[in-house]
Each structure stands twice: as C-alpha cells, then as structure tokens.
Design a protein around this motif. Structure first.
Motif, short mmCIF file in Angstrom:
data_model
loop_
_atom_site.label_atom_id
_atom_site.label_comp_id
_atom_site.label_asym_id
_atom_site.label_seq_id
_atom_site.Cartn_x
_atom_site.Cartn_y
_atom_site.Cartn_z
N ILE A 1 5.87 -0.62 -5.23
CA ILE A 1 7.33 -0.69 -5.15
C ILE A 1 7.84 -2.01 -5.72
CG2 ILE A 1 7.38 0.83 -3.15
CD1 ILE A 1 8.28 -1.70 -1.54
N ALA A 2 6.96 -3.02 -5.83
CA ALA A 2 7.40 -4.28 -6.43
C ALA A 2 7.78 -4.07 -7.89
CB ALA A 2 6.28 -5.33 -6.33
N ILE A 3 7.05 -3.18 -8.58
CA ILE A 3 7.39 -2.86 -9.97
C ILE A 3 8.75 -2.19 -10.04
CG2 ILE A 3 6.70 -1.50 -11.98
CD1 ILE A 3 3.80 -1.85 -11.06
N ASP A 4 9.00 -1.24 -9.14
CA ASP A 4 10.30 -0.56 -9.12
C ASP A 4 11.42 -1.53 -8.76
OD1 ASP A 4 8.93 1.77 -9.68
OD2 ASP A 4 8.77 2.37 -7.58
N TYR A 5 11.14 -2.45 -7.85
CA TYR A 5 12.13 -3.45 -7.45
C TYR A 5 12.51 -4.33 -8.62
CZ TYR A 5 14.09 -7.41 -4.78
OH TYR A 5 14.90 -8.41 -4.30
N ALA A 6 11.53 -4.79 -9.38
CA ALA A 6 11.81 -5.64 -10.54
C ALA A 6 12.65 -4.90 -11.57
CB ALA A 6 10.51 -6.13 -11.15
N SER A 7 12.36 -3.61 -11.76
CA SER A 7 13.12 -2.81 -12.72
C SER A 7 14.53 -2.57 -12.24
CB SER A 7 12.41 -1.48 -12.97
OG SER A 7 13.16 -0.65 -13.81
N ARG A 8 14.70 -2.29 -10.96
CA ARG A 8 16.02 -1.97 -10.41
C ARG A 8 16.95 -3.18 -10.44
NH1 ARG A 8 18.06 1.48 -6.39
NH2 ARG A 8 16.65 3.00 -7.31
N PHE A 9 16.44 -4.35 -10.00
CA PHE A 9 17.30 -5.51 -9.83
C PHE A 9 17.13 -6.55 -10.92
CE2 PHE A 9 16.62 -3.80 -5.52
CZ PHE A 9 17.94 -3.50 -5.21
N GLU A 10 16.24 -6.28 -11.89
CA GLU A 10 16.01 -7.18 -13.02
C GLU A 10 15.77 -8.61 -12.55
OE1 GLU A 10 19.15 -6.75 -15.83
OE2 GLU A 10 18.78 -4.62 -16.17
N THR A 11 14.83 -8.75 -11.62
CA THR A 11 14.45 -10.05 -11.08
C THR A 11 12.97 -10.03 -10.76
OG1 THR A 11 14.98 -11.70 -9.41
CG2 THR A 11 14.93 -9.41 -8.69
N SER A 12 12.40 -11.18 -10.53
CA SER A 12 10.97 -11.24 -10.20
C SER A 12 10.74 -10.59 -8.84
CB SER A 12 10.50 -12.70 -10.17
OG SER A 12 10.66 -13.30 -11.43
N PRO A 13 9.72 -9.75 -8.73
CA PRO A 13 9.46 -9.10 -7.45
C PRO A 13 8.78 -10.05 -6.48
CG PRO A 13 7.78 -8.47 -9.04
CD PRO A 13 8.77 -9.32 -9.79
N PRO A 14 8.81 -9.75 -5.18
CA PRO A 14 8.10 -10.58 -4.21
C PRO A 14 6.60 -10.57 -4.45
CG PRO A 14 9.67 -9.11 -3.13
CD PRO A 14 9.56 -8.67 -4.55
N THR A 15 5.92 -11.57 -3.92
CA THR A 15 4.47 -11.67 -4.01
C THR A 15 3.84 -11.23 -2.70
OG1 THR A 15 4.69 -13.55 -5.52
CG2 THR A 15 2.54 -13.24 -4.46
N TYR A 16 2.82 -10.41 -2.80
CA TYR A 16 2.15 -9.91 -1.60
C TYR A 16 1.44 -11.05 -0.88
CZ TYR A 16 -1.17 -7.41 1.35
OH TYR A 16 -1.92 -6.96 2.41
N GLN A 17 1.64 -11.12 0.42
CA GLN A 17 0.95 -12.09 1.26
C GLN A 17 0.22 -11.31 2.36
OE1 GLN A 17 0.79 -15.29 0.70
NE2 GLN A 17 2.36 -15.47 -0.88
N PRO A 18 -1.09 -11.47 2.48
CA PRO A 18 -1.82 -10.75 3.53
C PRO A 18 -1.27 -11.09 4.90
CG PRO A 18 -3.34 -11.75 1.96
CD PRO A 18 -1.97 -12.30 1.66
N PRO A 19 -1.39 -10.17 5.86
CA PRO A 19 -0.87 -10.44 7.21
C PRO A 19 -1.62 -11.58 7.87
CG PRO A 19 -2.19 -8.44 7.19
CD PRO A 19 -2.02 -8.84 5.76
N PHE A 20 -0.95 -12.23 8.83
CA PHE A 20 -1.54 -13.38 9.50
C PHE A 20 -2.70 -12.97 10.40
CE2 PHE A 20 2.45 -15.45 8.44
CZ PHE A 20 2.00 -16.68 8.07
N MET A 21 -2.67 -11.77 10.92
CA MET A 21 -3.68 -11.36 11.90
C MET A 21 -4.59 -10.30 11.31
SD MET A 21 -2.54 -12.92 14.72
CE MET A 21 -0.98 -13.60 15.29
#
Length: 479
Positions: free
Chosen positions: A184-204
C-alpha cells in the motif's frame, strides 16, 4: 515596430481571413490547417466535467503541498487545536467538551468528534469518519482482519483523506506485515505524489496478527514505566558527557530513551561520546529508544564522504549505530560498505536491536524532568496496576488546586506537563482506553497539561472517539 515582429511567421492570407471570421464560440471551432490544436473541444458535458476534475485535482495538489509545508513548520501541532466545524454541527457544539462514554452508552456525534473537536481538515473527512470509528473499535477489540477490511474499503472512496492510510500502515506495522505495508506504500505514493512511509518493525515480539487477532502474549508483558531520558540538543560535542552520565548509571529500568530531534550540528568528539554511551547500554542488555534518530542521521550524513577520512571514524560508526537501532538493515549494509571502502577495515555486523525484558537488582532512578512514562505494547482487560503506576509517576492529582481555589487560598505552583510515551503502544482495548482517559482527567484538574505522545493513528482514533477532548492532548506520530 517591435523587435520580435521581424521574427513572426506570416500566415497564409486565407488562414488569416478564416481566423477573423471564426464564430464567438471558439470551443467548437475546427482546427485550421497549419496551426496546432491548443485547446480541447468542450462540446460535451463529459469533457467539461473532465476538465473540472483536472482543475479540482490541481487545487488539491496545491493544498497538499501547503499542508506539507505547514506540517514541517509546526511539527508538534496536536490534534486538539480548534478547526473549522462542519456545517451540520451547531456552533455551540463545536466548543463543548466530550466526556468518556459510559459502558453501554451511545457514542458521541461523529462530526463533532472529527470536525469541531479539532481533527485537522486534511486528516479526516466527514464522509469517512464513521468507517474510521468502526475500524478503530474493531482493532481495539483485537479484530485486526475486520479492521483491515473496513479501512481498505475507505481507500477506494476517498481522494484526499490520508487518515485511513495512516491507520492501515500502523495496523500492518503492529502485525509485522511488511509485504502488505510495502504494497500500500506504493499506492500511497501514487495517490498523494509524496514519499511513502518507511516500514519499522514492531517494538515487541509476538505482536503479529493471526487469524484476525493480535498475538499479544509477549506485548502484554512488555516494559512499562518511567524511562530515563537523555535529551540532547544544539551542538553534539565533548560537553554532552554530563547529560549522558545519568542514563549510564546502574538502574533497574529496562529501557533508556534518547531524544535527538533538537541536535543542530555534531563534532567528531561528541559523536565518539554518544557512540560509546549507546554501545555500552546496548551491550548491558538495555533497550534503547532513539527518538529523532532519523534527524540525527541527517545531521551526520553531510559530514561523511566515501574516501575522505578527515572526520574520523566516530561519525561513521555513530551513523551505523543509529541505523542498527532503527532496525534499518539494508541502509546499514550499504553504509557499512562505504565505511569499509573509506577506512579499509572490516565494517561492524548488523545485529537486530534488543527488545526489553524486566530487569531486577539495581534500584530505579528517581524520575527527572524530561523522563517519560512509557506505556506497554498492548493494554487490555484490568489495567488497574498500570493506572496506579501512572498515578505514582504523576504524583498527587491536581485536585488540591480545586480545593485551594474553593478555600480562597493561593493556588499551588503550576506542575510540569504529565507526558505519557505511546511510541510502543500497539493497541489498547475499548474499556481500558476509557479507564485511562478517566484517570488522566483527574491529573488534568487545575489546568495541568496532560499529553499522549507518539500515538499510533489507530489508538488516536479510538481515544478521539472516546472524547479525549482538550483535557488530554494527543500527538500522533507523523508519516
């Protein structure tokens, strides 16, 4: 005669005559021989609507750029600032505080929550608010699959609403679903024409979603409590030793928090001191929370150049340490290769950052200004022990201010804000969220500020639904 008149190409006389004789409605005129078509015909209503849609999209893009610029300037903008209320909400309701919903009672008005109560217009639209509320409640009840389905249904029906996307990003990160996040990060970048968020593994560990529920055994037993904090700002140089001494002292706290967001510049000496502190704590089995690590990495990168050793090894190794703490393995390996080429030595190896486990033995450090109370990964069921721990950290609730006011006595001095760190909080259930807000309101008496920082967007939507209002200020983490 102007200078450029000599450069004009003369038209064919017949073409000139035809041009002078064209009808007033130029939208329907045929293309003339030898001339390019400079506008599209607007004969049909469909074409006119298409042009209107292009104009609306252009205006929305400009609004998005302005929003991004505003967000960069006002980084700490909470969700409780007054905003334009929807037309359907009476003006009186816009400023009315929203109370916690009793068990079994009906929820507050959607528009009042997401418009008048302060959600920025760019974050949620009234049309998507009911589905956002539904997804927040489903997720709070542990129904991750149902919440995902509800959020995905919103994405196709909204054009400029980013909140459902942010909630879905948080759901995938809490469930350790990196492939779904990247999709969905790819779709987000296409929809809003901005850099998508970076995945961060969960803390636990053990927070992955399975069969529609979160496997939260590990998260439920995770660390909660006061985390000793080192807040570094200005110039990172040899003078930071005193700020690091406290967090390096023996303590039973399993987690140490660093704040790097205010650092403006760095020296090799300061990098060496900070690197030594981070490595010492990590080797001692402490979990490190590097708030603002990406900012500090941005300060360090201009100091480094492949093949140039002038800055020494400390800034390079500090950057590698930050990438390790952020669990950015790919970036770590690329930077390690650049370090290897520059200094002709073997680079350090990537090690997954430690996750907290309760520590015993040493006495806890007394809370100091700037320390935060960190909430655990998941809060559900009976949360009395957690709420009592928050009371102990916060001190006596500010009911004494109301007593002093009633007795016409001098008011006690203002107390520092009560700040809860939610950066590790993946999920809180409906009843625990209501109990938390009720307890925090006691501490908000007498005007004391109460803040929830780094809240994920699923939890923030639930707390908004339950009526956090102006008494408890929510600061959602940024994408």
């Amino acid at each position: 005669m102007g200078l450029f008149s000599f450069l004009k190409k003369k038209q064919n006389p017949s073409v000139q005559a035809a041009a002078h004789a064209r009808p007033a409605d130029a939208g329907a005129r045929p293309a003339l021989p030898g001339n390019p078509v400079t506008r599209m015909p607007l004969d049909t209503e469909a074409e006119r609507e298409r042009q209107r849609e292009i104009a609306r999209a252009t205006a929305a893009k400009i609004d998005a750029i302005e929003l991004e610029m505003t967000s960069d300037i006002f980084d700490d903008e909470p969700w409780t600032l007054p905003r334009r209320a929807p037309a359907a909400v009476p003006a009186a309701a816009a400023d009315a505080p929203v109370s916690v919903i009793p068990d079994g009672a009906a929820g507050p008005d959607t528009d009042a929550l997401f418009g008048a109560a302060g959600m920025p217009d760019s974050v949620v639209q009234p049309s998507s608010a009911p589905a956002v509320e539904e997804a927040a409640i489903l997720y709070a009840n542990g129904q991750a699959d149902a919440a995902e389905h509800s959020l995905r249904a919103i994405l196709s029906g909204t054009r400029h609403d980013r909140l459902p996307w942010w909630m879905l990003f948080d759901l995938y990160q809490a469930g350790a679903r990196e492939e779904a996040f990247e999709s969905i990060a790819i779709d987000y970048a296409s929809r809003f024409e901005t850099s998508p968020p970076t995945y961060q593994p969960p803390f636990m560990a053990n927070t992955a979603a399975s069969a529609g529920t979160l496997g939260n055994a590990g998260a439920r037993s995770g660390f909660s409590g006061v985390a000793p904090t080192a807040s570094l700002g200005g110039r990172l140089d040899a003078g930071i030793g005193a700020q690091l001494a406290r967090v390096l002292a023996p303590s039973s706290a399993a987690v140490v928090r660093f704040e790097f967001g205010a650092i403006a510049s760095a020296t090799p000496e300061g990098c060496a001191l900070l690197l030594d502190a981070l490595q010492t704590l990590r080797r001692a089995g402490r979990e490190l929370v590097p708030a603002g690590a990406e900012h500090l990495a941005g300060v360090l990168r201009p100091m480094l150049a492949i093949g140039e050793r002038g800055a020494g090894q400390a800034p390079w190794l500090l950057l590698l340490e930050l990438l390790l703490l952020m669990n950015r393995e790919k970036d770590f390996e690329e930077t390690a290769m650049d370090y290897c080429v520059t200094f002709e030595v073997s680079p350090p190896s990537f090690e997954a950052p430690l996750r907290s486990a309760p520590r015993v033995g040493a006495a806890p450090l007394p809370p100091a200004a700037g320390d935060r109370f960190m909430l655990p990964g998941i809060v559900e069921g009976d949360s009395t022990a957690l709420l009592d721990a928050i009371d102990a950290y916060a001190g006596v609730p500010d009911e004494e201010a109301a007593i002093a006011d009633a007795a016409d006595m001098p008011a006690p001095p203002p107390r520092p804000p009560l700040v809860l760190d939610c950066s590790r909080l993946a999920r809180i259930d409906y009843h625990a969220a209501g109990a938390l807000l009720a307890r925090l309101r006691r501490h908000a008496g007498g005007g004391r500020a109460v803040e929830l920082r780094d809240v994920n967007h699923l939890v923030a939507a639930l707390l908004r639904l339950l009526g956090s209002g102006a008494q408890v200020r929510l600061y959602a983490h940024r994408y």
